[in-house]
Design an enzyme around this catalytic site. Structure first.
Site, PDB file in Angstrom:
ATOM      1  N   SER A   1       3.155  45.766   1.282  1.00 53.43           N
ATOM      2  CA  SER A   1       2.128  45.337   0.330  1.00 53.43           C
ATOM      3  C   SER A   1       2.122  46.238  -0.911  1.00 53.43           C
ATOM      4  CB  SER A   1       0.750  45.322   0.996  1.00 53.43           C
ATOM      5  OG  SER A   1       0.395  46.615   1.427  1.00 53.43           O
ATOM      6  N   HIS A   2       2.775  47.392  -0.844  1.00 57.07           N
ATOM      7  CA  HIS A   2       2.874  48.276  -2.022  1.00 57.07           C
ATOM      8  C   HIS A   2       4.312  48.510  -2.451  1.00 57.07           C
ATOM      9  CE1 HIS A   2      -1.288  49.168  -0.763  1.00 57.07           C
ATOM     10  NE2 HIS A   2      -1.468  49.212  -2.061  1.00 57.07           N
TER      11      HIS A   2
ATOM     12  N   ASP B   1      -2.933  43.194   1.455  1.00 56.06           N
ATOM     13  CA  ASP B   1      -2.725  42.450   2.702  1.00 56.06           C
ATOM     14  C   ASP B   1      -3.380  41.071   2.645  1.00 56.06           C
ATOM     15  OD1 ASP B   1      -1.133  44.383   3.917  1.00 56.06           O
ATOM     16  OD2 ASP B   1      -2.871  45.499   4.639  1.00 56.06           O
TER      17      ASP B   1
END
Lengths: 345, 345
Positions: free
Chosen positions: A55-56, A196
């Site tokens: 997610s990053h 998320d």
């Protein structure tokens, strides 16, 4: 950029860490950052991808680029470091990203922490669009204990309130230990991280209950309903909410940055990066009485395993990192193609 | 000492704060503490009772006295303060209570925080049997921001583990604001505070689900099953568990104190006080860029109210305090009789 799905082996490909960093660096430079800023953001983003923190990872690239294109953030900003006191460093990120501001102050911060025993870094006028653990982990690798908080943008309803006010406001912590990688955690004070929710929305998956509300304030498990006018809830009820409030006070009020509800990017369509502040506290545990800190933290880990804990915070990332370092970082072939186009186009 | 029940008006009585402090001070001295230690513990305990924090008020007196009688804690200990670095103070509480150790270091800690911008107090060889908010609130009343953590005794099962390991490990935070009492919270990283389980057990009440497990590790809502061989759960799943781990590292590994699982009071029947460590971090927000911190925190409070939040952390305590200061502190007549007997007998 779609989220990586490790089960779809037919369309996946491998890339080395250095190659991914260089590719991302080219992308950032081509989209308006200085080479210095590009190098820092590329290393940060590639590290998240390498560690399986999808997610990053490269998932964030479109958000970075639309933000840069919107003129909301200054990709060539040069941070201004002020040596305020023997334990206090201030950085004006000059409307740039927070990570270059941290890099600009790192040596002074570490030197102050080793001399004073504890030192604080107050970053303001900054944009943080990455995971928080990469900001604290390097200090633990140098034998220091580090804590960081960053506020973000209004999307969390305080416990007992009617409307969103707080950001996802993560807390990250890193501590060295004798016989292994540092103990590191990075937790959103929201019930779920915003990234998320975005990934679940893209995958068409439902969320567990208790994560968020829709635009009418009603509980929902639909990630799209949360993203489109809804909001997140804090983790752990009033306790997580109190911690989120603390993050606003430390990351914004104490740095001179914006609260999560204070900035207005309406005139910058495509802007995605919260314009707030960030606080880091770094402690030198060699000032401690008795046995070395790293031996003591190792003992805590040993006892946690003896109590039946199979996985420590950070373990999964470190295992994925080891695998990526040996075999390469697994990307979807389509994502890699898109990255190469962004670097060239 | 039974818990105060505000609904049983027929047996209740009122006592002034100063009178309650003096009464408790006499009790402590008569049961083995020095006058200095007695004054500090009495003020702390009476403050909790005054603020309606009953689980840390006179309810704690029997535990203090049985601990003192057992020889587990030194009620006449004189803390040893070491000036370690420009931002680092260490105190050996000499097997005494943590509060006198904090008092002994307070002036040095505040002076360092004002000079360096941030300062750390590491207390070890200490017993903490009180609420944590009284340790941080006074710093905020002086215009400083304060954070404290203390570990306690094995009674919380780490998320994903089979057996208890952590203590209830509270985190307390206090920050000044312009137009009102400081913003203060004190939260156990367990799903419920140990004192509240004890109070529920005495009242014969059941707990909400998710608070703890019985001696077989099975979920239970019976407070007695938790106290008799069972254990608590962390608040907020893996996130609360990570924070509890952080408290062990900061309050024990970083101070030279015991982890919550390391002390053994088997040879001291009646001992109730965890023999661990405590960390305080105090920050001077006047080093911040821009508008004054207290104005900024006031703005956050204003926006929290505007978002529909009726009660801030600490509000209920401050309201109860105001009421107690006007009308006196309400005690059950039977409890007051018992206190007077303990002071005289």
């Amino acid at each position: 950029m779609s989220a990586q799905s490790p089960t779809v082996a037919t369309s996946s490909t491998l890339i080395g860490f250095t190659e991914l960093v260089e590719l991302l660096q080219q992308i950032f430079v081509r989209h308006g950052t200085s080479p210095e800023v590009a190098a820092i953001l590329a290393h940060n983003c590639a590290s998240a991808e390498r560690d399986g923190a999808h997610s990053h990872g490269i998932f964030r690239i479109p958000g970075y680029l639309s933000t840069l294109a919107s003129g909301w953030v200054n990709g060539t900003a040069v941070p201004i470091v002020t040596d305020v006191a023997s334990g206090f460093v201030r950085v004006d990120a000059a409307n740039g990203f927070a990570q270059p501001a941290l890099e600009a102050a790192r040596a002074l911060l570490v030197s102050k922490a080793r001399s004073a025993g504890i030192a604080l870094l107050a970053i303001h006028n900054s944009h943080h669009f990455a995971a928080l653990w990469p900001d604290v982990e390097p200090f633990a690798e140098q034998g220091l204990v580090a804590l960081s908080v960053v506020n973000s943008m209004t999307c969390v309803v305080p416990h007992g309130a009617d409307r969103p006010l707080f950001g996802t406001n993560p807390i990250a912590f890193a501590a060295p230990r004798a016989d292994g990688a540092p103990i590191v955690f990075d937790l959103a004070t929201s019930a779920i991280a915003h990234g998320d929710v975005q990934i679940a929305a893209r995958k068409g998956e439902r969320l567990p209950p208790g994560m968020g509300v829709d635009s009418l304030g009603q509980p929902t498990q639909d990630p799209k309903a949360i993203l489109e006018g809804g909001a997140l809830l804090p983790f752990g009820g009033h306790k997580g909410s109190a911690l989120s409030m603390m993050v606003e006070l430390l990351a914004a009020a104490l740095t001179g940055g914006n609260f999560s509800f204070e900035f207005n990017w309406a005139e910058h369509p495509g802007a995605r990066t919260p314009w707030t502040g960030q606080l880091l506290i770094v402690i030198d545990p060699s000032k401690t009485a008795g046995q070395s800190f790293a031996e003591r933290s190792q003992e805590l880990v040993r006892q946690m395993h003896a109590a039946g804990l199979r996985r420590l915070p950070g373990d999964r990332r470190h295992r994925t990192r080891a695998k990526s370092q040996e075999a390469g970082i697994e990307l979807e072939a389509q994502d890699l193609r898109q990255l190469r186009e962004l670097a060239a186009g």
